[in-house]
Design an enzyme around this catalytic site. Structure first.
Site, mmCIF file in Angstrom:
data_model
loop_
_atom_site.group_PDB
_atom_site.id
_atom_site.type_symbol
_atom_site.label_atom_id
_atom_site.label_comp_id
_atom_site.label_asym_id
_atom_site.label_seq_id
_atom_site.Cartn_x
_atom_site.Cartn_y
_atom_site.Cartn_z
ATOM 1 N N ARG A 1 11.312 -5.554 5.088
ATOM 2 C CA ARG A 1 11.071 -4.115 4.839
ATOM 3 C C ARG A 1 12.088 -3.242 5.584
ATOM 4 O O ARG A 1 12.363 -3.459 6.761
ATOM 5 C CB ARG A 1 9.657 -3.744 5.279
ATOM 6 C CG ARG A 1 9.417 -2.238 5.206
ATOM 7 C CD ARG A 1 7.966 -1.869 5.177
ATOM 8 N NE ARG A 1 7.201 -2.387 6.294
ATOM 9 C CZ ARG A 1 5.873 -2.325 6.368
ATOM 10 N NH1 ARG A 1 5.176 -1.775 5.376
ATOM 11 N NH2 ARG A 1 5.234 -2.822 7.412
ATOM 12 N N ARG B 1 -9.647 1.410 8.198
ATOM 13 C CA ARG B 1 -9.264 0.055 8.597
ATOM 14 C C ARG B 1 -10.385 -0.652 9.339
ATOM 15 O O ARG B 1 -10.206 -1.808 9.755
ATOM 16 C CB ARG B 1 -8.045 0.136 9.510
ATOM 17 C CG ARG B 1 -6.741 -0.302 8.858
ATOM 18 C CD ARG B 1 -5.646 -0.040 9.840
ATOM 19 N NE ARG B 1 -4.475 -0.812 9.682
ATOM 20 C CZ ARG B 1 -3.310 -0.344 9.211
ATOM 21 N NH1 ARG B 1 -3.215 0.881 8.767
ATOM 22 N NH2 ARG B 1 -2.257 -1.109 9.187
ATOM 23 N N ARG C 1 11.122 -1.192 10.977
ATOM 24 C CA ARG C 1 10.028 -0.806 11.879
ATOM 25 C C ARG C 1 9.946 -1.767 13.057
ATOM 26 O O ARG C 1 10.081 -2.969 12.867
ATOM 27 C CB ARG C 1 8.704 -0.798 11.106
ATOM 28 C CG ARG C 1 8.427 0.531 10.420
ATOM 29 C CD ARG C 1 7.248 0.477 9.525
ATOM 30 N NE ARG C 1 6.039 -0.106 10.118
ATOM 31 C CZ ARG C 1 4.865 -0.138 9.527
ATOM 32 N NH1 ARG C 1 4.728 0.380 8.322
ATOM 33 N NH2 ARG C 1 3.826 -0.680 10.117
ATOM 34 N N ARG D 1 -0.885 -8.291 13.907
ATOM 35 C CA ARG D 1 -1.278 -7.302 12.879
ATOM 36 C C ARG D 1 -2.083 -7.976 11.777
ATOM 37 O O ARG D 1 -3.080 -7.434 11.298
ATOM 38 C CB ARG D 1 -0.034 -6.635 12.287
ATOM 39 C CG ARG D 1 0.578 -5.615 13.238
ATOM 40 C CD ARG D 1 1.978 -5.233 12.801
ATOM 41 N NE ARG D 1 2.006 -4.505 11.565
ATOM 42 C CZ ARG D 1 3.045 -4.523 10.718
ATOM 43 N NH1 ARG D 1 4.117 -5.226 10.989
ATOM 44 N NH2 ARG D 1 2.979 -3.826 9.611
ATOM 45 N N LYS E 1 0.842 -1.219 0.000
ATOM 46 C CA LYS E 1 0.000 0.000 0.000
ATOM 47 C C LYS E 1 0.869 1.258 0.000
ATOM 48 O O LYS E 1 0.642 2.174 -0.777
ATOM 49 C CB LYS E 1 -0.935 0.018 1.234
ATOM 50 C CG LYS E 1 -1.865 -1.179 1.323
ATOM 51 C CD LYS E 1 -2.795 -1.074 2.511
ATOM 52 C CE LYS E 1 -2.108 -1.079 3.854
ATOM 53 N NZ LYS E 1 -1.364 -2.340 4.160
HETATM 54 P P1 ADP Z 1 2.195 -1.872 3.203
HETATM 55 O O1 ADP Z 1 2.198 -0.358 3.169
HETATM 56 O O2 ADP Z 1 0.979 -2.462 2.543
HETATM 57 O O3 ADP Z 1 2.423 -2.424 4.579
HETATM 58 P P2 ADP Z 1 4.760 -1.605 1.797
HETATM 59 O O4 ADP Z 1 4.451 -0.744 0.614
HETATM 60 O O5 ADP Z 1 5.501 -0.970 2.927
HETATM 61 O O6 ADP Z 1 3.409 -2.364 2.320
HETATM 62 O O7 ADP Z 1 5.576 -2.864 1.246
HETATM 63 C C1 ADP Z 1 5.968 -3.913 2.117
HETATM 64 C C2 ADP Z 1 7.319 -4.467 1.655
HETATM 65 O O8 ADP Z 1 7.144 -5.124 0.402
HETATM 66 C C3 ADP Z 1 8.405 -3.415 1.433
HETATM 67 O O9 ADP Z 1 9.644 -3.966 1.827
HETATM 68 C C4 ADP Z 1 8.362 -3.153 -0.083
HETATM 69 O O10 ADP Z 1 9.618 -2.739 -0.586
HETATM 70 C C5 ADP Z 1 7.958 -4.519 -0.612
HETATM 71 N N1 ADP Z 1 7.113 -4.477 -1.815
HETATM 72 C C6 ADP Z 1 6.034 -3.676 -2.036
HETATM 73 N N2 ADP Z 1 5.469 -3.951 -3.221
HETATM 74 C C7 ADP Z 1 6.214 -4.975 -3.770
HETATM 75 C C8 ADP Z 1 6.127 -5.719 -4.987
HETATM 76 N N3 ADP Z 1 5.148 -5.504 -5.880
HETATM 77 N N4 ADP Z 1 7.047 -6.677 -5.201
HETATM 78 C C9 ADP Z 1 8.021 -6.933 -4.290
HETATM 79 N N5 ADP Z 1 8.152 -6.272 -3.127
HETATM 80 C C10 ADP Z 1 7.261 -5.299 -2.864
HETATM 81 P P1 AMP Z 2 0.750 0.884 9.013
HETATM 82 O O1 AMP Z 2 1.894 1.864 8.940
HETATM 83 O O2 AMP Z 2 -0.377 1.233 8.096
HETATM 84 O O3 AMP Z 2 1.214 -0.545 8.853
HETATM 85 O O4 AMP Z 2 0.133 1.022 10.489
HETATM 86 C C1 AMP Z 2 0.927 0.757 11.635
HETATM 87 C C2 AMP Z 2 0.024 0.675 12.855
HETATM 88 O O5 AMP Z 2 -0.601 1.942 13.082
HETATM 89 C C3 AMP Z 2 -1.125 -0.328 12.779
HETATM 90 O O6 AMP Z 2 -0.717 -1.645 13.143
HETATM 91 C C4 AMP Z 2 -2.109 0.266 13.802
HETATM 92 O O7 AMP Z 2 -1.703 0.004 15.121
HETATM 93 C C5 AMP Z 2 -1.925 1.778 13.564
HETATM 94 N N1 AMP Z 2 -2.881 2.296 12.536
HETATM 95 C C6 AMP Z 2 -2.538 2.832 11.326
HETATM 96 N N2 AMP Z 2 -3.641 3.213 10.668
HETATM 97 C C7 AMP Z 2 -4.698 2.908 11.456
HETATM 98 C C8 AMP Z 2 -6.111 3.031 11.320
HETATM 99 N N3 AMP Z 2 -6.656 3.548 10.193
HETATM 100 N N4 AMP Z 2 -6.896 2.604 12.336
HETATM 101 C C9 AMP Z 2 -6.359 2.078 13.455
HETATM 102 N N5 AMP Z 2 -5.041 1.915 13.649
HETATM 103 C C10 AMP Z 2 -4.204 2.331 12.664
#
Ligand code: ADP
Ligand code: AMP
Length: 236
Positions: free
Chosen positions: A144, A105, A177, A188, A30
């Site tokens: 990540r 969410r 993270r 999560r 995302k």
């Molecule tokens: P989210 O925001 O949904 O938690 P991220 O965008 O942070 O996900 O991506 C999670 C991990 O996957 C990161 O390490 C990112 O570099 C990797 N990633 C994201 N999209 C792809 C993809 N299409 N192919 C391979 N790795 C990806």
């Molecule tokens: P993310 O960076 O989107 O993976 O979010 C990290 C953490 O932030 C999540 O595991 C939740 O604890 C909190 N969080 C982020 N967005 C929301 C949301 N829309 N509602 C509730 N908790 C959230």
């Protein structure tokens, strides 16, 4: 009419004009895709996770309430998140639309967002559901790494930086993270299943859902996202 660039790529019109919502489990991509789309349209990228982490860093009252909840991998209560989002979209940079990442969410958050968008005069949102299997998520989350300076997202397995531990864009230090540890990933994912996945049916019923295979490469997903956004803007 839809404009096409020299490489046959769909070129977005000037403004996004509405909200785009990225829906999908942690690690689906995302943040990666929301950043790209926001940049393509010059729209703000609104990650509620990033906003909450900033509150924690600054030691605000919201940050102090959210920190223990986030470190357990649970969702922060709707009331806190909704106030934060309502406040953020009042800002001037949001008048031509914005890209949500990690929000809404819960169904309650989605209902409230629906009202907020109507109050602000926006058309119905475009919802992009990034579909992906569990085994891939573990690799994406444990691998990540995020730049401390500009927030660029890497993956040590699939998308490594050119120099280990350093961002390609600004040389910033890459960090892991705290919630990307195996113990916190499980709660999560379970919070996603229980509280967030009902949004797939919710938005499907409203006819707003676009499903995309998120196991494909970043560039393939990016192209699919752009095509979904362009087609939704033509039809709604
Ligand atoms: P989210 O925001 O949904 O938690 P991220 O965008 O942070 O996900 O991506 C999670 C991990 O996957 C990161 O390490 C990112 O570099 C990797 N990633 C994201 N999209 C792809 C993809 N299409 N192919 C391979 N790795 C990806
Ligand atoms: P993310 O960076 O989107 O993976 O979010 C990290 C953490 O932030 C999540 O595991 C939740 O604890 C909190 N969080 C982020 N967005 C929301 C949301 N829309 N509602 C509730 N908790 C959230």
């Amino acid at each position: 009419m839809e404009a096409r660039g020299a490489a046959g790529e769909v070129r977005p019109q000037e403004y996004l004009d509405r909200a785009v919502i990225f829906l999908g489990p942690p690690g689906a991509g995302k943040g990666t895709q929301a950043k790209v789309l926001a940049k393509q349209f010059g729209a703000p990228h609104l990650s509620t996770g990033d906003m909450l982490r900033e509150h924690i860093e600054h030691g605000t009252s919201l940050g102090m309430q959210a920190q223990p909840i986030m470190s357990r991998g649970e969702l922060v209560p709707d009331s806190l998140v909704l106030k934060m989002v309502a406040h953020r979209i009042e800002r001037r940079d949001c008048i031509h639309g914005f890209v949500f990442d990690g929000f809404p969410r819960t169904v309650a958050q989605a209902q409230y967002l629906g009202q907020l968008l109507v109050e602000h005069g926006f058309p119905r949102p475009i919802v992009i559901h990034l579909v992906i299997d569990l085994p891939l998520l573990m690799k994406r989350l444990t691998g990540r790494r995020v730049c401390k300076v500009g927030g660029e997202i890497y993956n040590i397995f699939d998308r490594p930086p050119k120099v280990a531990g350093r961002c390609d864009n600004d040389g910033g230090e890459l960090m892991q993270r705290v919630d990307d540890s195996e113990e916190v990933i499980a709660p999560r994912l379970s919070a996603y299943e229980k509280q967030t996945s009902p949004l797939v049916a919710y938005y499907k019923r409203l006819g707003l859902l676009h499903q995309i295979d998120a196991a494909k490469s970043v560039d393939e997903v990016k192209q699919q996202v752009l095509e979904s956004v362009m087609s939704a803007r033509r039809t709604h």
